[in-house]
Design a protein around this motif. Structure first.
Motif, mmCIF file in Angstrom:
data_model
loop_
_atom_site.group_PDB
_atom_site.id
_atom_site.type_symbol
_atom_site.label_atom_id
_atom_site.label_comp_id
_atom_site.label_asym_id
_atom_site.label_seq_id
_atom_site.Cartn_x
_atom_site.Cartn_y
_atom_site.Cartn_z
ATOM 1 N N GLU A 1 41.093 119.586 -29.211
ATOM 2 C CA GLU A 1 41.331 118.142 -29.090
ATOM 3 C C GLU A 1 42.691 117.877 -28.449
ATOM 4 O O GLU A 1 42.823 117.027 -27.570
ATOM 5 C CB GLU A 1 41.257 117.499 -30.474
ATOM 6 N N PHE A 2 43.705 118.613 -28.871
ATOM 7 C CA PHE A 2 45.040 118.451 -28.292
ATOM 8 C C PHE A 2 45.020 118.765 -26.796
ATOM 9 O O PHE A 2 45.529 117.993 -25.977
ATOM 10 C CB PHE A 2 46.043 119.362 -29.010
ATOM 11 N N ALA A 3 44.442 119.897 -26.418
ATOM 12 C CA ALA A 3 44.435 120.321 -25.018
ATOM 13 C C ALA A 3 43.649 119.344 -24.147
ATOM 14 O O ALA A 3 44.016 119.113 -22.990
ATOM 15 C CB ALA A 3 43.860 121.732 -24.891
ATOM 16 N N GLU A 4 42.591 118.769 -24.681
ATOM 17 C CA GLU A 4 41.808 117.806 -23.916
ATOM 18 C C GLU A 4 42.489 116.450 -23.837
ATOM 19 O O GLU A 4 42.244 115.679 -22.910
ATOM 20 C CB GLU A 4 40.404 117.652 -24.500
ATOM 21 N N ILE B 1 41.681 126.965 -23.486
ATOM 22 C CA ILE B 1 42.877 126.125 -23.537
ATOM 23 C C ILE B 1 43.454 125.971 -22.131
ATOM 24 O O ILE B 1 43.786 124.865 -21.698
ATOM 25 C CB ILE B 1 43.932 126.736 -24.487
ATOM 26 N N ALA B 2 43.591 127.091 -21.420
ATOM 27 C CA ALA B 2 44.141 127.060 -20.060
ATOM 28 C C ALA B 2 43.313 126.160 -19.154
ATOM 29 O O ALA B 2 43.858 125.379 -18.364
ATOM 30 C CB ALA B 2 44.228 128.477 -19.495
ATOM 31 N N ALA B 3 41.997 126.244 -19.256
ATOM 32 C CA ALA B 3 41.123 125.414 -18.424
ATOM 33 C C ALA B 3 41.333 123.932 -18.723
ATOM 34 O O ALA B 3 41.391 123.104 -17.801
ATOM 35 C CB ALA B 3 39.664 125.808 -18.627
ATOM 36 N N ALA B 4 41.450 123.578 -19.992
ATOM 37 C CA ALA B 4 41.662 122.172 -20.361
ATOM 38 C C ALA B 4 43.007 121.672 -19.838
ATOM 39 O O ALA B 4 43.100 120.569 -19.291
ATOM 40 C CB ALA B 4 41.586 122.008 -21.884
ATOM 41 N N LEU B 5 44.055 122.481 -19.979
ATOM 42 C CA LEU B 5 45.372 122.065 -19.498
ATOM 43 C C LEU B 5 45.378 121.918 -17.978
ATOM 44 O O LEU B 5 45.960 120.970 -17.441
ATOM 45 C CB LEU B 5 46.437 123.062 -19.956
ATOM 46 N N ALA B 6 44.722 122.820 -17.282
ATOM 47 C CA ALA B 6 44.635 122.732 -15.819
ATOM 48 C C ALA B 6 43.887 121.460 -15.395
ATOM 49 O O ALA B 6 44.275 120.800 -14.425
ATOM 50 C CB ALA B 6 43.964 123.974 -15.249
#
Length: 156
Positions: A67-70, A112-117
């Motif tokens: 949820e945070f990363a999104e 996580i990396a994909a969401a942040l990107a």
């Protein structure tokens, strides 16, 4: 450089990795270490490097980290991020066909990396994957040293 580390931990292993990352970076950078619960109200606008970590649970990060990363907003050009997770040591997974299932399912750090990107962060370094010896841990020997070394590659 201001570094903010946001993490979730179920059995304490990911917290220990986050603390090792923070300690490694604190000598040369301003570091803020936050649980995902504390990060919800934090102002990340001045963060130069955001590092987000979670244990791998069912091939994914914890729901709070997902949820945070999104939901995190980039907040400015040039912001960078990195991701890490704790995961079972593939060598310890038995029977061998189960190793394939785990490898095919993936790990929290990659998600996580994909969401942040997707939210505009430039990803820095490889996803960090730190090994636990069982579902509840403990961390495999020398993983905290590996975490500290990984952190230093991000800041270099």
């Amino acid at each position: 450089m201001k570094v903010t580390i946001v993490y979730d931990s179920v059995f304490g292993n990911t917290a220990r990795v986050a603390e090792a990352i923070a300690a490694a970076l604190a000598a040369a950078h301003t570091v803020e270490l936050l649980t995902v619960q504390a990060a919800r109200g934090a102002d990340l606008a001045s963060t130069d490097l955001l590092i987000v970590g979670s244990p791998t649970r069912g091939f994914r990060p914890t729901p709070l980290i997902a949820e945070f990363a999104e939901g995190v907003q980039q907040g400015g050009a040039g912001r960078q991020a990195a991701a890490f997770d704790t995961r079972l040591d593939g060598e310890a997974i038995s029977p061998p066909p189960l190793r394939w299932v785990v490898d095919a399912g993936g790990y929290a750090g990659t998600r996580i990396a994909a969401a942040l990107a997707r939210h505009g962060f430039a990803m820095r370094g490889e996803v960090g994957g730190f090994l636990v010896t069982g579902t509840e841990g403990p961390l495999k020997a020398h993983e905290l040293d590996r975490a500290a070394a990984w952190a230093l590659t991000l800041a270099g």
